[in-house]
Design an enzyme around this catalytic site. Structure first.
Site, PDB file in Angstrom:
ATOM      1  N   ARG A   1       0.847  -1.209   0.000  1.00 55.20           N
ATOM      2  CA  ARG A   1       0.000   0.000   0.000  1.00 55.20           C
ATOM      3  C   ARG A   1       0.874   1.248   0.000  1.00 55.20           C
ATOM      4  NH1 ARG A   1      -4.396   0.961   4.678  1.00 55.20           N
ATOM      5  NH2 ARG A   1      -5.541  -0.530   3.431  1.00 55.20           N
TER       6      ARG A   1
ATOM      7  N   ASP B   1      -1.558  -1.807  11.409  1.00 56.02           N
ATOM      8  CA  ASP B   1      -1.030  -0.485  11.095  1.00 56.02           C
ATOM      9  C   ASP B   1      -1.866   0.117   9.980  1.00 56.02           C
ATOM     10  OD1 ASP B   1       1.670   0.719   9.140  1.00 56.02           O
ATOM     11  OD2 ASP B   1       0.735   1.720  10.839  1.00 56.02           O
TER      12      ASP B   1
ATOM     13  N   SER C   1       6.302   1.967   8.995  1.00 56.18           N
ATOM     14  CA  SER C   1       5.372   2.321  10.069  1.00 56.18           C
ATOM     15  C   SER C   1       4.833   1.088  10.769  1.00 56.18           C
ATOM     16  CB  SER C   1       4.235   3.165   9.509  1.00 56.18           C
ATOM     17  OG  SER C   1       3.586   2.460   8.494  1.00 56.18           O
TER      18      SER C   1
END
Lengths: 278, 171
Positions: free
Chosen positions: A63, A210, A173
């Site tokens: 993504r 996340d 992240s």
């Protein structure tokens, strides 16, 4: 009179800082008028890698986010640097991609120069020297993994130029979510299928826990025999299929009577309200 | 340990001889260079600006001092002589030169960095004004003679050999 350069500011190539003071002034004026300046597209990633019995397995999600919107549902984050050295990138998408391209070109030139296959340590050193030179302004963290004459190696490189050589690494992240899976289940010298399942589970943890990571899991398995890039190895976020149908069969209830009553409506009052479209 | 003092954080810490943005007598040349502001000229507008401007200079200094320590004074002297010779094999200042010998000596023909990808000078959309560029180059070379006046093109065309010879003897 055509536009021409001054002899004192002939550019040599590379970064040009002519617009920096203008940009700083623009950013301060943005903050005064309470609208936000455009932000660079980040990959908001989970990338991970492990060293297993025969080599290295790298994994990444797919993504790419643009602040709070998903910009690309199926992007590629694992790129080839040399035939048996692959690199995953996190951080600002453009920086990561251009860094990997420059790195691949430099490694190819070096290979042609020396006549030998490249070492993973050489790739990491080139990368960290470049990132250190730009003091972290090139905002990309990368995982470099591969197999060379000395065996299998895995490095993680941070935006300011520091690096770690470890048996398992995660960045991005979703790194904390992925590293928790590794800390729990990693063992040295795992088998191929066990290793693939472990990396898949770590990336899936990043995908589910996340917000910046999502979509599919890509894997890349590198051994002494070569590298295989498994794009779309697992798709944990596809929607489920409905098993049954909820439509009633025709003829389930019988209609006994039917009466139709028409309504007559007159317009009494009209008023227009403007919508607040700002 | 930070050994940089305040003055080395300013843009003119690596001085370029000859004309600056100021005109030939040290005055502001608004016609050619536009409005100037001392703050823009002295204080760098980005944290990387100074380090990128001085990067090649610092790399060379480091490499030369390492060479001197390992191989003695002859190594940097010879290299510097070859580099100086290679910088002279170039076309006129406003034309693009390939810098082939210079690249080979420096080893930059085997690496690709941002200086090769971004702002390639061979694909620049503006070119330097020919007369001004040649004048700048000539005054740089002849600065021992301390002439602020523009030198005509005729002098260059009639005796170019004289100017090149001067440089090799002098420096």
């Amino acid at each position: 009179m055509f536009p021409c350069l001054n002899p004192s500011d002939v550019q040599d190539g590379g970064f040009s800082f002519n617009n920096c003071s203008r940009n700083a002034a623009l950013e301060s004026s943005f903050s005064e008028s309470s609208s936000k300046p455009p932000k660079a597209r980040k990959t908001g990633t989970t990338i991970a890698g492990i060293v297993f019995k025969d080599g290295v397995i790298l994994g990444a999600d797919t993504r790419a986010t643009d602040d709070m919107v998903v910009a690309d549902k199926n992007c590629v984050k694992i790129h080839c640097i040399a035939p048996k050295i692959y690199c995953c990138g996190a951080g600002v998408a453009a920086d990561a991609q251009i860094t990997k391209q420059i790195l691949a070109s430099n490694v190819e030139l070096h290979t042609l120069n020396t006549g030998r296959p490249p070492l993973v340590a050489m790739v990491t050193r080139t990368l960290k020297q470049m990132l250190f030179r730009y003091r972290g302004q090139v905002n990309s963290s990368l995982i470099v993994g591969g197999v060379d004459v000395d065996g299998a190696h895995l490095y993680s490189v941070y935006p300011h130029g520091s690096y770690d050589k470890l048996p398992f690494v995660t960045l991005g992240s979703g790194a904390e979510a992925a590293v928790s899976v590794f800390e729990d289940r990693f063992k040295p010298n795992m088998e191929l299928e066990e290793g693939k399942q472990l990396v898949r589970d770590a990336i899936a943890a990043g995908i589910f826990c996340d917000l910046g990571s999502g979509s599919n899991v890509d894997l890349c398995v590198i051994t002494q025999a070569g590298a295989s890039f498994l794009r779309g190895f697992d798709k944990p976020t596809t929607k489920g299929r409905r098993e049954g149908s909820y439509m009633y069969k025709p003829g389930t209830t019988a209609v006994l009577t039917k009466t139709v009553t028409p309504f007559c409506l007159d317009v009494i009052d009209q008023s227009v309200h403007a919508m607040d479209t700002k | 340990m930070n050994t940089l003092d305040v003055r080395s954080q300013l843009k003119d810490s690596v001085p370029v001889a000859g004309f600056g943005p100021h005109g030939s007598y040290g005055l502001q040349d608004s016609l050619r260079t536009g409005f100037t502001s001392i703050k823009n000229e002295l204080i760098p507008s980005h944290s990387l600006e100074l380090s990128e401007k001085n990067f090649q200079v610092n790399q060379d200094k480091m490499n030369m001092s390492t060479l001197r320590n390992i191989q003695g004074i002859h190594a940097p002297l010879k290299l510097k002589m070859e580099l100086k010779a290679a910088t002279q094999i170039q076309r006129l200042p406003f034309l693009p030169s390939s810098h082939l010998a210079l690249d080979t000596l420096r080893g930059s023909d085997e690496t690709i960095g941002f200086d090769d990808i971004l702002n390639d000078p061979n694909q620049s959309e503006v070119m330097g004004e020919p007369h001004m560029m040649v004048e700048y180059k000539l005054v740089q070379r002849l600065r021992w003679r301390d002439t602020p006046f523009p030198i005509s093109m005729q002098m260059l065309i009639s005796c170019p050999q004289m100017f090149t010879l001067h440089t090799t003897c002098r420096e």
